[in-house]
Design a protein around this motif. Structure first.
Motif, mmCIF file in Angstrom:
data_model
loop_
_atom_site.group_PDB
_atom_site.id
_atom_site.type_symbol
_atom_site.label_atom_id
_atom_site.label_comp_id
_atom_site.label_asym_id
_atom_site.label_seq_id
_atom_site.Cartn_x
_atom_site.Cartn_y
_atom_site.Cartn_z
ATOM 1 N N VAL A 47 -20.981 -29.555 59.521
ATOM 2 C CA VAL A 47 -20.601 -28.509 58.552
ATOM 3 C C VAL A 47 -19.085 -28.451 58.409
ATOM 4 O O VAL A 47 -18.549 -28.360 57.291
ATOM 5 N N ILE A 48 -18.379 -28.512 59.538
ATOM 6 C CA ILE A 48 -16.915 -28.464 59.510
ATOM 7 C C ILE A 48 -16.348 -29.674 58.774
ATOM 8 O O ILE A 48 -15.457 -29.540 57.927
ATOM 9 N N ASP A 49 -16.868 -30.869 59.104
ATOM 10 C CA ASP A 49 -16.396 -32.094 58.440
ATOM 11 C C ASP A 49 -16.575 -32.012 56.926
ATOM 12 O O ASP A 49 -15.670 -32.343 56.150
ATOM 13 N N LYS A 50 -17.746 -31.570 56.504
ATOM 14 C CA LYS A 50 -18.039 -31.494 55.074
ATOM 15 C C LYS A 50 -17.117 -30.505 54.368
ATOM 16 O O LYS A 50 -16.572 -30.806 53.294
ATOM 17 N N PHE A 51 -16.919 -29.339 54.966
ATOM 18 C CA PHE A 51 -16.074 -28.323 54.336
ATOM 19 C C PHE A 51 -14.629 -28.796 54.240
ATOM 20 O O PHE A 51 -13.972 -28.628 53.204
ATOM 21 N N LEU A 52 -14.109 -29.397 55.309
ATOM 22 C CA LEU A 52 -12.717 -29.850 55.300
ATOM 23 C C LEU A 52 -12.512 -30.982 54.296
ATOM 24 O O LEU A 52 -11.439 -31.088 53.684
ATOM 25 N N ARG A 53 -13.512 -31.841 54.126
ATOM 26 C CA ARG A 53 -13.406 -32.880 53.094
ATOM 27 C C ARG A 53 -13.321 -32.258 51.709
ATOM 28 O O ARG A 53 -12.545 -32.702 50.861
ATOM 29 N N GLN A 54 -14.136 -31.226 51.479
ATOM 30 C CA GLN A 54 -14.088 -30.534 50.192
ATOM 31 C C GLN A 54 -12.724 -29.887 49.949
ATOM 32 O O GLN A 54 -12.243 -29.820 48.814
ATOM 33 N N GLU A 55 -12.111 -29.409 51.035
ATOM 34 C CA GLU A 55 -10.799 -28.762 50.926
ATOM 35 C C GLU A 55 -9.647 -29.754 50.943
ATOM 36 O O GLU A 55 -8.485 -29.344 50.832
ATOM 37 N N ARG A 56 -9.962 -31.043 51.145
ATOM 38 C CA ARG A 56 -8.942 -32.093 51.240
ATOM 39 C C ARG A 56 -7.936 -31.794 52.358
ATOM 40 O O ARG A 56 -6.717 -31.918 52.193
#
Length: 432
Positions: A186-195
């Protein structure tokens, strides 16, 4: 909690820097020893007795008693530097600030043990937080020892320290890596979305009551880390952790680390401006500078010394608890609003705040650096109905930050232009 610990050491450092080394009042050595022992016994015994009594009372009284003892620690530390001659004794030596800060630490650690009974791991957290500050002082002292100086020395050292020291901080902290699993995904996915790029994610072990925190450590991606206290992960579900993560992303996306650094850099200018006003007052009271010199050599000079200590202490506390605190709260609110704009729903954060307030007993308590948890819950629900507040808050915050910086720079430039030679003469009288 961590903010208060860090700022307490900042204030202790600036007291060391600002109290002149010429202070050391002439009294009988036996009287000084007696007073010193009495001070230490009074602090330790009253701390044990009062902290125990306050612990059996309500939460509010417990909070205020702790703050009173913290104030006493600053007062006693100031008198150690001035009255008992600690500053005069240590200042001729290189790296003298380190034993001075260690001496302040003996007051501070007693307060934390008496009121919170923290485990030793907490002091590893504290050491990690002040490590960049200690490294900066150490490097400045080393360059001074070898008589090395170069343009922009302090700012270049500061840039290097704040960029690289998070790696050392993580090595000191009692942390473990967040294991692979749904939460990491979940953290990885969110941070990718936030660049946003972070090096890794860590968990802080249980360190004491009411220790529930999360944050991002570091300024540049190769040395930037996300951490959660184990208590946070135990009581929050994935949606609530996502709310906390969005808040931390807001700090990064809005460059709050840079803004806090700018505010901190105004502190010496603020002190200088206030001290100029202090000198200007004496200039009005003593038209003849010889009269001022005579006064400071007379029997009442000791009262001036005490007034100057109180003045410096009051300035330091006022800056951090009023000016710095205002910008801290404003940046926290902007991070909350950023998370709201990204999640399109206040519930993940408000639910997380409510759980934190319930388990720590601080739901309705005011906070000088973050706003109270209930205040944040109510504002998020209000802002959800008024999305225009998000941009308006950011604009207001940056305007006020710019105004604060410009005001301090203009005032110090004005005083310097007005009478640098006069102020220099007065300073030589004060600190021969």
């Amino acid at each position: 909690m961590i903010y208060e610990d860090l700022l307490s050491f900042w204030i202790a450092f600036f007291l060391w820097e600002l109290i002149p080394s010429s202070f050391s009042w002439e009294f009988s050595p036996y009287l000084k020893i007696l007073l010193f022992i009495s001070k230490e016994l009074f602090f330790c015994l009253s701390l044990i007795f009062i902290a125990r009594r306050a612990g059996s009372g309500n939460e509010r009284s417990y909070f205020y008693v702790e703050k009173i003892f913290l104030l006493f620690s600053f007062i006693f530390y100031s008198f150690d530097l001035a009255f008992f001659g600690l500053k005069k004794f240590l200042s001729p030596y290189y790296f003298s600030v380190f034993p001075a800060l260690f001496w302040f630490f003996h007051y501070y650690i007693l307060i934390k043990i008496a009121f919170y009974r923290f485990r030793i791991g907490y002091f590893r957290i504290l050491l990690g937080l002040i490590l960049p500050f200690l490294i900066l002082i150490f490097m400045e002292e080393v360059l001074d020892f070898f008589k090395i100086s170069f343009p922009g020395q302090f700012f270049l050292l500061l840039l290097g320290v704040i960029s690289l020291s998070p790696y050392l901080v993580i090595k000191i902290w009692p942390v473990k890596r967040l294991p692979d699993g749904p939460l990491r995904e979940v953290i990885d996915k969110f941070l990718r979305q936030e660049r946003l790029n972070l090096r890794d994610y860590y968990i802080l072990p249980p360190l004491g009551p009411r220790f529930y925190t999360a944050g991002v450590l570091g300024f540049i991606p190769p040395f930037r880390y996300l951490f959660f206290s184990s208590g946070i992960l135990e009581i929050m579900d994935l949606k609530e952790i996502l709310g906390i993560l969005a808040h931390e992303a807001g700090h990064l996306r809005k460059r709050h680390g840079l803004y806090l650094l700018l505010v901190l850099l105004t502190f010496p200018i603020f002190i200088l401006n206030a001290f100029y006003l202090f000198l200007f007052t004496f200039l009005i009271l003593f038209d003849d500078l010889n009269g001022l010199d005579k006064f400071l050599q007379g029997p009442y000079a000791i009262f001036f010394d005490i007034a100057l200590i109180i003045f410096f202490l009051s300035l330091a506390i006022s800056f951090f608890r009023i000016i710095f605190a205002y910008f801290l709260r404003s940046l926290e609110r902007e991070a909350d609003l950023y998370a709201l704009s990204r999640l399109k729903d206040p519930e993940p954060m408000t639910s997380a705040f409510y759980k934190l307030g319930e388990i720590t007993g601080q739901l309705f308590r005011k906070s000088w650096h973050h706003y109270g948890l209930m205040e944040r819950i109510l504002y998020l629900n209000y802002a959800f109905q008024r999305p225009d507040l998000i941009k308006a808050h950011s604009v207001k915050l940056r305007r006020r930050l710019l105004l604060w910086i410009l005001m301090n720079v203009i005032i110090v430039a004005f005083f310097t232009y007005l009478g640098a030679d006069i102020f220099e003469r007065i300073l030589k009288i004060f600190f021969p």
